[in-house]
Design a protein around this motif. Structure first.
Motif, short mmCIF file in Angstrom:
data_model
loop_
_atom_site.label_atom_id
_atom_site.label_comp_id
_atom_site.label_asym_id
_atom_site.label_seq_id
_atom_site.Cartn_x
_atom_site.Cartn_y
_atom_site.Cartn_z
N GLY A 68 2.94 5.87 -13.61
CA GLY A 68 2.17 5.01 -14.49
C GLY A 68 2.05 3.57 -14.05
O GLY A 68 1.37 2.78 -14.72
N ARG A 69 2.67 3.19 -12.94
CA ARG A 69 2.66 1.78 -12.54
C ARG A 69 1.26 1.31 -12.15
O ARG A 69 0.95 0.13 -12.28
N THR A 70 0.44 2.18 -11.63
CA THR A 70 -0.92 1.78 -11.25
C THR A 70 -1.91 1.87 -12.40
O THR A 70 -3.00 1.31 -12.32
N GLY A 71 -1.55 2.60 -13.44
CA GLY A 71 -2.47 2.83 -14.54
C GLY A 71 -3.51 3.88 -14.25
O GLY A 71 -4.42 4.11 -15.05
N ILE A 72 -3.37 4.55 -13.11
CA ILE A 72 -4.33 5.57 -12.68
C ILE A 72 -3.57 6.85 -12.33
O ILE A 72 -2.56 6.79 -11.62
N ASP A 78 0.83 -1.21 0.00
CA ASP A 78 0.00 0.00 0.00
C ASP A 78 0.86 1.26 0.00
O ASP A 78 0.55 2.25 -0.68
N VAL A 79 1.95 1.24 0.77
CA VAL A 79 2.86 2.39 0.79
C VAL A 79 3.46 2.61 -0.59
O VAL A 79 3.51 3.74 -1.09
N MET A 80 3.89 1.55 -1.24
CA MET A 80 4.50 1.69 -2.57
C MET A 80 3.47 2.12 -3.60
O MET A 80 3.79 2.89 -4.53
N GLU A 81 2.23 1.67 -3.46
CA GLU A 81 1.17 2.15 -4.36
C GLU A 81 0.96 3.65 -4.18
O GLU A 81 0.81 4.40 -5.16
N LEU A 82 0.95 4.10 -2.93
CA LEU A 82 0.81 5.53 -2.66
C LEU A 82 1.97 6.32 -3.26
O LEU A 82 1.77 7.39 -3.86
N GLN A 83 3.18 5.81 -3.10
CA GLN A 83 4.34 6.46 -3.71
C GLN A 83 4.17 6.59 -5.22
O GLN A 83 4.52 7.61 -5.82
N SER A 84 3.62 5.55 -5.83
CA SER A 84 3.44 5.55 -7.28
C SER A 84 2.46 6.63 -7.72
O SER A 84 2.67 7.31 -8.73
N TYR A 85 1.39 6.82 -6.94
CA TYR A 85 0.44 7.88 -7.28
C TYR A 85 1.11 9.26 -7.22
O TYR A 85 0.91 10.09 -8.11
#
Length: 332
Positions: A146-150, A134-141
């Motif tokens: 582009g790693r999340t596609g969102i 979850d932390v890495m997803e937040l970093q991606s945003y």
């Protein structure tokens, strides 16, 4: 000079209101800003009658609007309670409104009991072990890589430094692996403090956000003109801790003279354990106890915590603390 910051749980005192607590928080933040505090953090707690910071991002916006320079942030957001995208949007909005002043500390505890957690999440299928992802997803945003596609809007490209919070060695390992600053909750959970700091420093990997380890530790400070007055001020938080740990949470009560001395063995044991990392007393006493804590831990920053029933007495305690901290140096 030792960096020093303030953690405010926005306490609701007995006989007071949430509106009053929030007004006091804004006044306290302005006061801390004039005294040289580095940052002002509020924390996510739910279902607790004595804490008014449940809507953490909203409170941060209110405090940031009431101040002009001090960094304002979360100490922290309990990420398992939220979708990372929602937090990216909330803190991206805050960064757009108050650029360069917003911090985001992340924790994996629920900030509540299981009953309240279920009411917030509707399901407890969220896995706390997914916290690193979850932390890495937040970093991606925030990075908008582009790693999340969102694309988080707001959020993409926001300048919001992330911190990892912890009260065990888990957070230390994660902060070290991701190269993020680390804040330990020693103001109420001191057991693993030394081990966590050692792991964090040993295993730290430089990142785009941080080149070398930066460790912060929570530290309770109750300062007054005399030791006796400070002990009296501290009794409000002592009562709250005993009530919480014995299953009877309450709003912050008025101070009681001789409270600690009159406790039974169970209550005294609770306080001796929970409040190990504390300074209570006159300026000289607080200086001595704080210096010993900094020498022991070698932290780069002290996060001052204290809940005092009387607002003006709390402001005076913060002023004494700032004067003391300004005279201390960070160990080499």
């Amino acid at each position: 000079m030792t960096r020093f910051s303030l953690l405010d749980l926005v306490p609701v005192v007995e006989g007071g209101t949430v509106a009053q607590s929030l007004a006091n928080a804004a006044d306290l933040a302005r006061h801390a800003e004039t005294l040289g505090y580095q940052r002002y953090w509020v924390a996510e707690h739910h279902g607790m009658r004595g804490i008014a910071s449940a809507a953490t991002a909203v409170v941060i916006g209110y405090i940031a609007a009431a101040t002009s320079r001090i960094r304002v942030g979360a100490g922290g957001i309990m990420l398992p309670n939220h979708a990372p995208l929602v937090i990216a949007e909330q803190f991206g909005t805050l960064d757009a409104l108050f650029p360069g002043r917003i911090d985001l500390g992340l924790g994996r505890a629920p900030g509540s009991d299981q009953r309240v957690a279920r009411a917030m999440r509707r399901t407890l299928e969220t896995d706390p072990n997914a916290f690193p992802q979850d932390v890495m997803e937040l970093q991606s945003y925030f990075a908008d890589d582009g790693r999340t596609g969102i694309a988080a809007t707001p959020g993409a490209g926001a300048n919001v430094p992330l911190w990892i919070l912890g009260s065990s060695t888990f957070g230390a390992q994660l902060a070290a692996a991701l190269g993020l600053p680390y804040a330990f909750a020693s103001h109420f959970a001191p057991d693993a403090l030394d081990a966590a700091l050692a792991i964090y420093r040993r295993d730290f990997r430089p990142s785009a956000q941080l080149a070398k380890p930066h460790a912060m530790a929570g530290f309770n400070v109750f300062a007054a003109e005399t030791d006796e007055e400070a002990e009296l001020l501290a009794s409000s938080q002592q009562q709250s801790f005993v009530a919480l740990r014995t299953g009877n949470p309450r709003q912050l009560p008025p101070p009681v003279a001789g409270y600690r001395a009159g406790l039974g063995a169970q209550g005294a044991s609770i306080l001796d354990h929970v409040l190990q990392c504390s300074a209570v007393g006159s300026p000289a006493t607080v200086a001595r106890q704080t210096a010993a804590f900094i020498e022991r831990t070698g932290v780069d920053e002290v996060m001052v915590a204290s809940a005092i029933y009387d607002h003006e007495a709390r402001k005076r305690s913060l002023a004494i603390t700032a004067e003391v901290m300004s005279g201390l140096t960070v160990p080499a």
